[in-house]
Structures are given as structure tokens and as C-alpha cells.
Motif scaffolding. Sequence first.
Motif, PDB file in Angstrom:
ATOM      1  N   MET A   1      32.564  80.417  53.711  1.00  0.00           N
ATOM      2  CA  MET A   1      33.311  81.380  52.909  1.00  0.00           C
ATOM      3  C   MET A   1      34.559  81.799  53.677  1.00  0.00           C
ATOM      4  N   ASP A   2      35.724  81.765  53.059  1.00  0.00           N
ATOM      5  CA  ASP A   2      36.954  82.078  53.759  1.00  0.00           C
ATOM      6  C   ASP A   2      37.814  82.974  52.889  1.00  0.00           C
ATOM      7  N   SER A   3      38.716  83.686  53.549  1.00  0.00           N
ATOM      8  CA  SER A   3      39.654  84.544  52.841  1.00  0.00           C
ATOM      9  C   SER A   3      40.733  83.685  52.199  1.00  0.00           C
ATOM     10  N   ASP A   4      41.231  84.094  51.027  1.00  0.00           N
ATOM     11  CA  ASP A   4      42.348  83.401  50.410  1.00  0.00           C
ATOM     12  C   ASP A   4      43.659  84.051  50.820  1.00  0.00           C
ATOM     13  N   LEU A   5      43.626  84.860  51.866  1.00  0.00           N
ATOM     14  CA  LEU A   5      44.804  85.590  52.323  1.00  0.00           C
ATOM     15  C   LEU A   5      45.421  84.954  53.559  1.00  0.00           C
ATOM     16  N   GLY A   6      44.942  83.796  53.943  1.00  0.00           N
ATOM     17  CA  GLY A   6      45.494  83.108  55.092  1.00  0.00           C
ATOM     18  C   GLY A   6      45.064  83.692  56.418  1.00  0.00           C
ATOM     19  N   LEU A   7      43.923  84.374  56.436  1.00  0.00           N
ATOM     20  CA  LEU A   7      43.453  85.018  57.651  1.00  0.00           C
ATOM     21  C   LEU A   7      42.188  84.340  58.158  1.00  0.00           C
ATOM     22  N   GLN A   8      42.085  84.219  59.450  1.00  0.00           N
ATOM     23  CA  GLN A   8      40.862  83.747  60.079  1.00  0.00           C
ATOM     24  C   GLN A   8      40.830  84.256  61.509  1.00  0.00           C
ATOM     25  N   GLY A   9      39.701  84.117  62.165  1.00  0.00           N
ATOM     26  CA  GLY A   9      39.596  84.578  63.534  1.00  0.00           C
ATOM     27  C   GLY A   9      39.806  86.078  63.654  1.00  0.00           C
ATOM     28  N   ILE A  10      40.499  86.498  64.698  1.00  0.00           N
ATOM     29  CA  ILE A  10      40.709  87.919  64.943  1.00  0.00           C
ATOM     30  C   ILE A  10      41.476  88.600  63.805  1.00  0.00           C
ATOM     31  N   PRO A  11      42.556  88.004  63.252  1.00  0.00           N
ATOM     32  CA  PRO A  11      43.252  88.684  62.147  1.00  0.00           C
ATOM     33  C   PRO A  11      42.357  89.004  60.947  1.00  0.00           C
ATOM     34  N   LEU A  12      41.318  88.197  60.715  1.00  0.00           N
ATOM     35  CA  LEU A  12      40.428  88.470  59.590  1.00  0.00           C
ATOM     36  C   LEU A  12      39.666  89.784  59.774  1.00  0.00           C
ATOM     37  N   THR A  13      39.529  90.227  61.014  1.00  0.00           N
ATOM     38  CA  THR A  13      38.798  91.479  61.238  1.00  0.00           C
ATOM     39  C   THR A  13      39.496  92.674  60.601  1.00  0.00           C
TER      40      THR A  13
END
Length: 269
Positions: A1-13
Motif C-alpha cells: 500500500m503506498d501514498s498517491d502523494l509521491g511520499l515514501q520513507g521518512i517524508p511519508l511520516t
Amino acid sequence: MDSDLGLQGIPLTMLWTLHNRASEAKRADGVLSDPECVRIYDSIDFDYLGMFGAPDGTHAVRSARFDSALRQWRAGHPGGVVVELGAGLETQFQRCDDGAVRWLCIDVPEAIDLRERFLPSSQRCRYLPMSALDPAWLDEVDSAEGVFVSAQGLFMYFDADEVREICTAIFDRFADVELMFDTIPPWFSRKTLRGFHRTRNYTAPPMPWGIKRSQVPTTLRAWNPRAMAVSVRSYGPSRGPLAASLPVFERFPLLRDLPPAIARARSTL
């Protein structure tokens, strides 16, 4: 499951903390009043529960503690500058703006891009798309009226040497500065390094820097002797058994080192 906002890793927090703060702010008995946070939360089409699970009020408690300290500092530094490292979607400027404070939000480019969508920058609230580890941001700070550097939910994602370099640079550069940041204990840092699975859809990023609350003052002063007047307080959820037991933890030195903590350090003039 992933964000559709282009965020992953630390920025997703930033969505994890948004989930916790907004959920608390929506409560009639919430510890944080934050209509802008709620607005942003409701505007983003994202499965917060599926990704991060049931919310808890820990991040709201943290924000409320930072707000209280900032308002105290602001009263003695009219027109001073607040530097918010790892700003994400934090809405502290909106909660604490007195019409005179100047603000500088620093975060990686993808985080600043998302922030601009919901919280446009302004003359008194500027954004810098760069890592807090990049010392170039220090050159953007007008320190004439004093500086308050805030780092919520950030330093634990760096290693100890990186945190030392940031703290040392801050106290070396600014004559009148207060630094406020939160810490996690070593046991929780080790847990994230093994893999902290918040839900089956989300594993928190590793948090290499963990430190015992009791070690924070001596560590800061060893890094830079200008880091004086260091105070550290534990914090936890807004309600429930853990919140109720926190005063018990305060009475016993060994237990004080177990919860996360918030540190404040002022420079010597």
C-alpha cells in the motif's frame, strides 16, 4: 500500500503525524485545538487507518508541548525567528502566529511541495526545500531578534554524529537561540531497526538515534558547551493507561528513561 502523494520513507511520516494530530483535534476533549490540521487531514484522500492504524494522541501532546514553549519564548523575543526543521504538514505557525513572528520551514523538496499545496508560504512564513542536514539553511536566518529552532519528530531519523553536527552548528552560529527537539529511548530505536510494523501495510522508517532521557543534558553540553539551561521532560499519549502511568514513571530514575522525551536547551549569551 503506498501514498498517491509521491511520499515514501521518512517524508511519508508527515501523514502519520497528521493522522494522530487531526484525530485528537477532532475530539471534544482533545489536547490540541488545530482547525487547519483538521482541514488538511480531511482534504487528502488517503486511507490513514489502513496505513497507520488507530490514532493515538502522542503526537498531539508533543505539538501542544512545543506550542507552550514557543509561546513562552515568543513573549521575550518579539519579531524573532522560528526555524522549523522537518516541518512536514505541522501547523504550528497557524496555531502560534502573533502577527509579528517570522518563520522558516525547512524540509526535503517533496515535503515542501505538498506543504505548499495546503499551507502556502508567505512573507513571514518562508519555506526552504532542503534537508535539515544541509548547513546552508543557517545562512537564511536573521538572528537579530533571537532564534527558536524546533525539530519535532526529526532527530531520531539521523545517526548520533549527524545530530551532533546539527546541534553544534546551531549553538555555534546563533548567540541567542533556543533549541527544542524530541527523543526516543534506545529500546525503541532498536525496535525500529529490527522493523517496527505499525500495521501490515506500514513499517516505520528506521530511527537510529535513541538516547536515554537522563543522558540528554550531558550529551548536549559535551557536544557544545554553549548548550546551557537544558531541561528534559517525558511525554506520552493523551489518554489511557500509559498516560495515567506517566507520573509514576517520573518518580523512579530508571523508569524515566523509558518513555520518549522533549528537550529544550538555551545558549549562553
